[in-house]
Design an enzyme around this catalytic site. Structure first.
Site, short mmCIF file in Angstrom:
data_model
loop_
_atom_site.label_atom_id
_atom_site.label_comp_id
_atom_site.label_asym_id
_atom_site.label_seq_id
_atom_site.Cartn_x
_atom_site.Cartn_y
_atom_site.Cartn_z
N GLU A 26 0.85 -1.19 0.00
CA GLU A 26 0.00 0.00 0.00
C GLU A 26 0.89 1.24 0.00
O GLU A 26 2.01 1.21 0.53
CB GLU A 26 -0.88 -0.02 1.27
CG GLU A 26 -1.76 1.20 1.41
CD GLU A 26 -2.84 1.05 2.49
OE1 GLU A 26 -2.88 0.02 3.17
OE2 GLU A 26 -3.65 1.99 2.63
N ASN A 71 -6.64 1.50 2.79
CA ASN A 71 -7.36 2.75 3.00
C ASN A 71 -6.93 3.83 2.00
O ASN A 71 -7.73 4.68 1.61
CB ASN A 71 -7.12 3.26 4.43
CG ASN A 71 -7.63 2.29 5.48
OD1 ASN A 71 -8.49 1.45 5.19
ND2 ASN A 71 -7.13 2.38 6.69
N ASN A 171 -12.08 -0.80 -0.96
CA ASN A 171 -11.44 -1.36 0.23
C ASN A 171 -12.26 -1.02 1.48
O ASN A 171 -12.61 0.15 1.68
CB ASN A 171 -10.03 -0.77 0.40
CG ASN A 171 -9.35 -1.24 1.67
OD1 ASN A 171 -8.99 -2.41 1.78
ND2 ASN A 171 -9.19 -0.35 2.64
N GLU A 172 -12.57 -2.01 2.28
CA GLU A 172 -13.22 -1.83 3.59
C GLU A 172 -14.29 -0.73 3.56
O GLU A 172 -14.26 0.20 4.38
CB GLU A 172 -12.17 -1.54 4.66
CG GLU A 172 -11.22 -2.70 4.87
CD GLU A 172 -10.28 -2.57 6.06
OE1 GLU A 172 -10.21 -1.49 6.67
OE2 GLU A 172 -9.62 -3.57 6.39
N GLU A 291 -6.49 -9.33 3.47
CA GLU A 291 -5.65 -8.68 4.49
C GLU A 291 -5.65 -9.57 5.72
O GLU A 291 -6.73 -9.83 6.28
CB GLU A 291 -6.15 -7.28 4.85
CG GLU A 291 -5.83 -6.23 3.82
CD GLU A 291 -6.15 -4.82 4.29
OE1 GLU A 291 -5.94 -4.51 5.49
OE2 GLU A 291 -6.59 -4.02 3.45
N GLN A 346 1.41 -6.53 5.52
CA GLN A 346 1.74 -6.26 4.13
C GLN A 346 3.07 -6.91 3.81
O GLN A 346 3.44 -7.85 4.52
CB GLN A 346 1.73 -4.76 3.90
CG GLN A 346 0.35 -4.12 4.24
CD GLN A 346 0.19 -2.69 3.79
OE1 GLN A 346 1.01 -2.11 3.13
NE2 GLN A 346 -0.94 -2.08 4.22
O1 AHR Z 1 -3.06 -2.87 6.15
C1 AHR Z 1 -3.28 -1.69 6.86
C2 AHR Z 1 -4.72 -1.20 6.75
O2 AHR Z 1 -5.56 -2.09 7.41
C3 AHR Z 1 -5.29 -1.12 5.36
O3 AHR Z 1 -5.00 0.07 4.72
C4 AHR Z 1 -6.77 -1.22 5.61
O4 AHR Z 1 -7.46 -1.80 4.55
C5 AHR Z 1 -6.88 -2.01 6.90
O5 AHR Z 1 -7.71 -1.40 7.82
#
Ligand code: AHR
Length: 497
Positions: A26, A71, A171-172, A291, A346
């Site tokens: 990210e 995010n 995403n989320e 994730e 990550q």
């Molecule tokens: O991986 C860190 C964050 O965790 C990501 O940006 C988000 O999708 C999740 O809340």
């Protein structure tokens, strides 16, 4: 402690999709800048990519990497990150409170993927943007030419389409912290339209609908059901995200989190199949666990707001984290029939198995190793072993098996691998493994990580936590006996002789 494991070829759970060994980069902290990309580093190549990082990514054998968020993607204009670097704008990233220079973008990432032997899992912004920008990005990346966006790519120096096959629809989107967060119905409608248009642009792609941001999300279950009812016919996977922590220092409960993970996975499968039943359709929606990790060590680490690539989410992992990561991978394999994609979140610096110093060295975190083992050896089909072992009770769970185990069988190469975590901090285990119809299979490698304190970590100075090889387990007919140490990660590899 004595434990019995029974294995047979018929105990097949499903084919292992190699994409379950994916990861995630990210635009966050030092994942991109100072992680995979650091043009002034002595080991940077002609594209500015750190070659020491690429080497370790190759060791992890990561088949897909999700990008560019997270995010971050929910406020990202992908157009800012393509074309001549000198024309790219600096933007405030509201997700992480930093300044994004956009000197690294889509084409740079694709080039990096090629060099790191991996594929991109691309996410589109469905927070502040919509279906139009998403389909434009598909056209820019995947269309051969003779259209505005594809020709723009060509004018940027990339004649051939990138051919990205896997796309995340935002995403989320259930989370209040997300730019452009939505209700399940609003998100379902947008994701459905975006996916339709993206697939009309390139009918070879697959798409992932955002599930809940975690099992603890207040709308978990309902979110999946409502958004799936709208988008079912036009999407292929639903996402799951989960991070664990051990703030309380309760190791038995921490290692037992995989029981909760089982419940989580099972619940999402049930919701997918509930919608399938309602729709009376033959189409099955599979799971993308895009994730997952341990995340809490770096809580509250200070950083300068609006600075460029500050240290964020830089968890330093300890030995008990490595055991949980091993156990989480075992849990994913136990659901190999439905989990087709998973991304360790990550890959570099940001809650990651690989850690770098700007301008300096690199080291493998403790969690690097179980991931490396399962990613490299856990191929073929997943087999569900019958495990008969003692169990424990702890603060958060009851009846937790001390031994967590799975086997994988690579028929083509005639290799069988048994992975096992011993969660007992006090007792070793004698694993008596009945190989049933695996006649002629003999162990040729027995790797373990054991003998460490739960808080032991690696660093730039020293990497005490790493795997070692053991004497091979003994065979008596088709019974193999492997002695595993207390609090250990174990891999026994067998091959037909
Ligand atoms: O991986 C860190 C964050 O965790 C990501 O940006 C988000 O999708 C999740 O809340």
């Amino acid at each position: 402690m004595k434990s019995k494991i029974t294995l047979a070829k018929e105990f097949k759970i499903g084919n292992i999709d190699k994409r379950i060994y994916g990861s995630f980069i990210e635009h966050l902290g030092r994942a991109v800048y100072g992680g995979i990309y650091e043009p002034n580093h002595p080991l940077a190549d002609e594209d500015g990519f750190r070659t020491d990082v690429i080497e370790l990514v190759k060791e992890l054998n990561v088949p897909i990497v999700r990008y560019p968020g997270g995010n971050f993607v929910s406020g990202y204009n992908w157009e800012d990150g393509v074309g001549p670097v000198e024309n790219r704008p600096k933007r405030l990233d509201l997700a992480w409170g930093t300044t994004e220079p956009n000197t690294f973008g889509t084409n740079e990432f694709m080039k990096w993927c090629r060099k790191a032997n991996t594929d991109c899992m691309m996410a589109v912004n469905l927070g502040t943007r919509g279906a139009e920008e998403a389909r434009n990005l598909v056209e820019y990346m995947n269309h051969r030419g003779n259209s505005a966006w594809a020709d723009l790519r060509k004018s940027h120096g990339y004649n051939d389409p990138w051919g990205v096959k896997l796309w995340c629809l935002g995403n989320e989107m259930d989370g209040a912290w997300q730019m452009g967060a939505k209700t399940a119905i609003d998100y379902g409608k947008l994701a459905n339209e975006a996916s339709k248009m993206m697939k009309w642009t390139d009918n070879t792609i697959e798409t992932v609908l955002c599930g809940s941001s975690s099992r603890n999300s207040p709308t978990f279950g309902e979110w999946e059901a409502k958004s799936l009812e709208i988008a079912y016919d036009n999407i292929d996977y639903v996402s799951l995200h989960q991070y664990y922590e051990n703030r309380a220092g309760d190791t038995p409960s921490f290692l037992a989190k995989t029981l909760e993970l089982e419940e989580f996975i099972y619940s999402v499968i049930c919701v997918c199949d509930y919608v399938k039943a309602k729709k009376r359709t033959k189409k099955t929606i599979n799971l993308s666990f895009d994730e997952w990790n341990v995340w809490y060590h770096s809580d509250n680490a200070p950083y300068e707001r609006w600075s460029y690539a500050p240290a964020r989410l830089e968890d330093i992992y300890n030995f008990e984290d490595a055991l949980l990561i091993g156990s989480m991978l075992i849990t994913f394999l136990r659901h190999a029939d439905r989990i087709k994609i998973a991304c360790l979140a990550q890959l570099v610096n940001v809650i990651a198995p690989i850690f770098t110093k700007n301008g300096g060295g690199i080291f493998k975190q403790t969690i690097f190793y179980p991931f490396e083992h399962v990613s490299n050896f856990g191929r073929g089909v997943a087999l569900n072993p019958i495990v008969d072992c003692p169990k424990y009770d702890c603060k958060e769970f009851t009846d937790v098996p001390y031994i967590d185990s799975i086997a994988t069988f690579d028929e083509e190469n005639e290799e069988l691998t048994v992975f096992a975590v011993n969660k007992s901090q006090e007792e070793g285990a004698e694993l008596s493994i009945n190989l049933m119809d695996f006649e002629g299979y003999k162990p040729f490698e027995f790797i373990s990580m054991d003998g460490y304190d739960k808080n032991d970590e690696n660093s730039f100075e020293a990497s005490p936590v790493h795997p070692h090889k053991n004497a091979l387990p003994e065979m008596d007919g088709n019974i193999m006996t492997a002695n595993v140490k207390p609090f250990s990660w174990n891999v026994v590899r067998l091959r037909r002789s």
